[in-house]
Design an enzyme around this catalytic site. Sequence first.
Site, PDB file in Angstrom:
ATOM      1  CG  ASN A  85      -2.916   5.278  20.655  1.00 43.98           C
ATOM      2  OD1 ASN A  85      -3.394   4.539  19.598  1.00 43.98           O
ATOM      3  ND2 ASN A  85      -2.497   5.096  21.636  1.00 43.98           N
TER       4      ASN A  85
ATOM      5  CD  GLU B 179      -5.038   0.111   7.606  1.00 44.42           C
ATOM      6  OE1 GLU B 179      -3.888   0.024   7.223  1.00 44.42           O
ATOM      7  OE2 GLU B 179      -5.975   1.137   6.566  1.00 44.42           O
TER       8      GLU B 179
ATOM      9  CD  GLN C  65      -1.301   0.126   3.544  1.00 44.40           C
ATOM     10  OE1 GLN C  65      -2.406   1.394   3.530  1.00 44.40           O
ATOM     11  NE2 GLN C  65      -0.648  -0.381   4.964  1.00 44.40           N
TER      12      GLN C  65
ATOM     13  CB  SER D 293       2.439   7.378   4.624  1.00 42.70           C
ATOM     14  OG  SER D 293       1.381   6.736   5.729  1.00 42.70           O
TER      15      SER D 293
END
Lengths: 373, 373, 394, 394
Positions: free
Chosen positions: D374, D250, D128, D131
């Site tokens: 997070n 995902e 993939q 980013s």
Amino acid sequence: MQFTFSEDETLLQQSVAGFCTTHGSSASTRKVMETEAGYDSALWRAVMGEMGLGGIALPARHGGAEMGHVGLAIAMMEMGRVLLPSPYFSSVGMAAQAILLGGTDAQRDALLPSIATGECIAALAWRGAGRGHEPDVRLDDALRLNGVAGFVPFGHVADLLVVAARRESGEIVLVAVRANTPGVTIERHVSLDLTRPLATVRFAGVVLSQDDILGSGEDAAAALARTLDLARIALAAEQAGGAEAVLDMTVAYTKDRVQFGRPIGSFQALKHRMADMMVEVETAKTGAYYAACIVDEGSDELEEAAAIAASYCGEAFMGCSGNAIQLHGGIGFTWEHDAHLYFKRARADAMLLGDAYSQRERIAGMIGLEKVA
Amino acid sequence: MQFTFSEDETLLQQSVAGFCTTHGSSASTRKVMETEAGYDSALWRAVMGEMGLGGIALPARHGGAEMGHVGLAIAMMEMGRVLLPSPYFSSVGMAAQAILLGGTDAQRDALLPSIATGECIAALAWRGAGRGHEPDVRLDDALRLNGVAGFVPFGHVADLLVVAARRESGEIVLVAVRANTPGVTIERHVSLDLTRPLATVRFAGVVLSQDDILGSGEDAAAALARTLDLARIALAAEQAGGAEAVLDMTVAYTKDRVQFGRPIGSFQALKHRMADMMVEVETAKTGAYYAACIVDEGSDELEEAAAIAASYCGEAFMGCSGNAIQLHGGIGFTWEHDAHLYFKRARADAMLLGDAYSQRERIAGMIGLEKVA
Amino acid sequence: MRTGFTPEQEAFRREVAEWLDDQLSGPFASIRNLASMSAMMPERREWERALGKGGWSAIGWPEEHGGRGASIAEQVIFAEEYARAGAPGRIGHIGVTLAGPTLIHFGTEEQKRRFLPAILSGEELWAQGYSEPNAGSDLANIRTKARLEDGPNGLEWVIEGQKIWTSLAQYAEWIFVLCRTEEGSQGPKGLSFLLVPLDQPGVTLRPIRQMTGDAEFNETFFDGARTAAANVVGQPGEGWKVAMGLLSHERGASSLAIQMTFRNELQKIIAAANANGAARDPLIRQRIATAHAGLKLMRFNALRTLSKGDNEMLSRESFIHKIYWGTWHKKLGELAMDVVGAPGLIAEGDAYAFGELPQIYLYTRSETIHGGTNQIQRNIIAERGLGLPREPRG
Amino acid sequence: MRTGFTPEQEAFRREVAEWLDDQLSGPFASIRNLASMSAMMPERREWERALGKGGWSAIGWPEEHGGRGASIAEQVIFAEEYARAGAPGRIGHIGVTLAGPTLIHFGTEEQKRRFLPAILSGEELWAQGYSEPNAGSDLANIRTKARLEDGPNGLEWVIEGQKIWTSLAQYAEWIFVLCRTEEGSQGPKGLSFLLVPLDQPGVTLRPIRQMTGDAEFNETFFDGARTAAANVVGQPGEGWKVAMGLLSHERGASSLAIQMTFRNELQKIIAAANANGAARDPLIRQRIATAHAGLKLMRFNALRTLSKGDNEMLSRESFIHKIYWGTWHKKLGELAMDVVGAPGLIAEGDAYAFGELPQIYLYTRSETIHGGTNQIQRNIIAERGLGLPREPRG
């Protein structure tokens, strides 16, 4: 695998939620909590009678609705959301279970139906008045009860007391005794949790008959242990409901309250704190549902599920209600705001049936951690 | 009360900081850490010779500078800030202290000056190679050493080993033995902390003379215990320095790095995390300074101060270096970024001299918490 | 660097301890070790007067204003001995630590003459008027207004508005009020710092009951309240500068006194744990040890800041005290409750009043909020301590 | 509501378990219980083919596309049995769980015919490309560009730029690349979702060494890389929509498989604690018990979301899985290290490679970062789960 509400369960949840929203407003709760009884008897009749929640987890034979412990969890979660002040948990969630698990058929037939309708309010007196979790009541060979039981929720309005005591041999014995039996005195305390008053029950030479004895020895000890686990699961549902209520309250407040030219709920520090609360709330709900399912499925994981739900949900509710005070700022620690009522309920809940530490120590034993090498 | 640097201490701090900034760049540290020795001998000579840091906490008689443990803490803090790879902590902070506290005057005179100049690199071998903290080397009545010592920092480059062993009677005995004595083998390990390699030292019938014995029995046990406390205090200073370095690195990065159209250091969640780090960093520095002062003042609070500094600073460094990785995002967990070097140093530091749990258990005993009612 | 004190300072310590012990064993024995902030008010007023008479009320003030010009070390010693002796929480503290220093710094000679002696002697107590319902964390968002008006007593400020969290206002003679004196001004501009007598018809108090059951704070309503035109500190319109100077005083040495209270609480927790067996619980042991370590570190954090003197009050560590002690104390409250166990769920009598340890649990929930929430503290640390960029305003 | 499975589902479970055990005791015994993601690559490719041949590669895909149309319960069962059997981490997972479902949802018939069979059969592996160095958390800030050009093979996309964290790219045949195809566009607009063959001169890989010492990820440089004009999924310029649909895949059932890995790790920690005496440490006991409870709850959190089916994937609890498992696993890593103790500081050989438990400690530092930190997860939870206001953009 259908780990989501059935149609019946959805209906139940909606009806209890509707009832609690209508009858469990902050104003009415505050009025009721100032009374000596600490609950509203008309509301009690409605909960037990019209709503039929008294027998939700009981077999039909004893006046039950057979919705199982998932049903009980649903009821407890909704009541927990509004802190509905009533002896429901004490009578239905604790004492009735002890009779069901520890009594004979005859005793069940005699005692449970009136508990299910709410005519009889029962309470479970199982621990002493100190920090520990051991019974401090003795039953002598002449069937006389002596001793003290502490922290009995709504003990002061109980008609029937289910008492865990020890025989002279040290054996556990479960007895059912009317609150008005001579030698029984019940003292209601001003309690930290204003919406669930605690009482101390004293027994001074209370004379029992053989019929009052539900069971003795290992069976009684097992029935008591299982009763406490079932109570932990019901309480876990209440804790999850309370945690969700304080989260929702905090979200609503922080969307509204403007400081520094922005709703404070747009500040990342607050958003992230609430996000963490949501993770805890949803996981607490999961834990309560899961444990309730485990009971209804007759799984042998019951003890584990109870210990998991109790340790997780107890801390989640304490954490969320503490955060709710913090995120409300100054108003959060005033008497007039409800945040402290939840905070105090959370604390009392977490101490009622043994702390998270002891529940985790149980888990450690179950998963094979050796104590001595 | 003057709990801030004296003029001399300020000068010392500035000079060590200047040295470390000049010679402790990331590039040079990374070059050195890939070598077999794991330190740069030219740099070592400069630290010990020109800078004179080898004798900083030693009496003048043994070639020391008499700057006390505050001086040692200052040096350790600055070296910790840049992770200067050298046997300094091992030789000066551990082994030299053991000789000073456990040896005779003659032994001190013989051994300490060359440690102070850096000619002799010493290391303290005090625990076994397992999880516990007990010596696993035995000295028999014929003065033969047998057994294994684990986790000796820079043990592979040590000229002199100070070994904590047990006699057949069970008594602790401290001995000093040259690393090239027959029967001594030293294995350098690839270590989690790349900047402070650990070695396992094995003794197979190593024959000692009476002169090699620094001391025995209660005195030796006390000297060992005190040595470890002094080492904890020096290490606490290193930890505080490391924690401050990762905070500064993170602040600089987050002021620079732009995401969502803003420097990420303007996002409150990150700001608040760094604020919490700063509270920990400053308190860690306080803890290291305070404990070092306590040593120099000859206070009887030394054990307490060591346990407090060790437990606090160890966790602060672990926490801050973990946060540094998190706040750097993806680049933070790559090999090429320095964050992991600090993270690994923090972890190794925290395990080298006993964990925070055991230090807090010591504190519990000191403040009168009874174990058995 | 050193943690110890000089022989002269130790002699001062003995002098302080002796005076306190004399007083608190003798005439003031009834208020020794008093936990409540609201009980025994007449005795506590007497105590303020006795401190004043003994020259102990404000030892850090300059000698010319009636203090002793005590060094920071001496102030540390006094604060420690004061708490160690079990002397009661000071109802004069807003005057002594906030109003007085502000007047010394910003006041006119006339104001100093008028107000300082009565603060020192304990004759006049003070309350503070900063926060408002809509100006909590965002202090600059103040809406209370004042305008100058000719009245029967000459030119006077006339005040309209509401302050909240005005502690001790029911016992105090004076309150300082930050209010908006320039019509249409916003934020920190156009504010003035007024000194207002509380005993007048235009001032109404409403106690705020806290979750502990006590009412330590008030709402104070100003409805045409008046004070003389001269009772403004600093220039009209520059009240923000005065108030901010005052807030930094609030963060000072006073935290040392509170630490001795904390120490006493921790001792009680240890005693309770030994008595009821909680001390055998390994987790409780860890938490008590952590609390003890945290308290020691708190003390040395404070000494570190204080040792630098006033000039360096803006070093990094000077920002951490408030969040550190608020957070530490909140955790201590949770620990206290866990040590006591279920008996802490029950009040000691018929009122909603719990034992000292559960009371810490309830009380400390407010300590990470009032005087600047932990969230605000973290902003300050991040922006002023670390130089991180400000949050965009909405 | 119930947690148990039906007899039919239990029969399916036995079938799965039997097939897996046959394979992993037989031809694939060498890759059973393989911890590393990068070892034994030829065998793992064979394993992908065997899964495809057995019809087990993508049981959740619709039957028309070669899957089994398995119910969610069956997918849960498969994931659990797969991990329980010690089957190796799937190098085909990006194709099976990301590329495939995206093509099924957004692809043309031609694209489905071209790509799906090779994913199913294990012949083509995928990587993939989302980013970028400057588009980490802020994914919309993508700078990799592509333009359509006539070339020797007809109209082609020509790609310039750089992707990062392209896991498994060194083994894969194809990569999907989110890139900017409208000059001057910003944010989520003007992006396209391209399918690009990796084996071509315009693509260069540079492995990124992680703090564990391994290089699981790559930087992938596109320097005039080419792919056919038809290899765009969805409309050009609407790549953001396609990518976001893919990201939500995902977050799906795959978390259940990982939990079985977690369970195995926890078992090893328990065994290690019993072996080295750490199990007698009361705090370690508490932490292991907490980890066990947390893992159980993780499973039921997932089952709760999955039981609602696709329609209700946006209920509150559906947002919590990523942050929950990342955080849980990071704590498990710390626990693992504390259980092992100092021996965990030493590598097992001459390479920078540690035992399985310390390895968890190092590896998990990345898990609260990759796939959305997070911090980003909390934003999503707060804004989408709780409806809190968005942060102002700078």
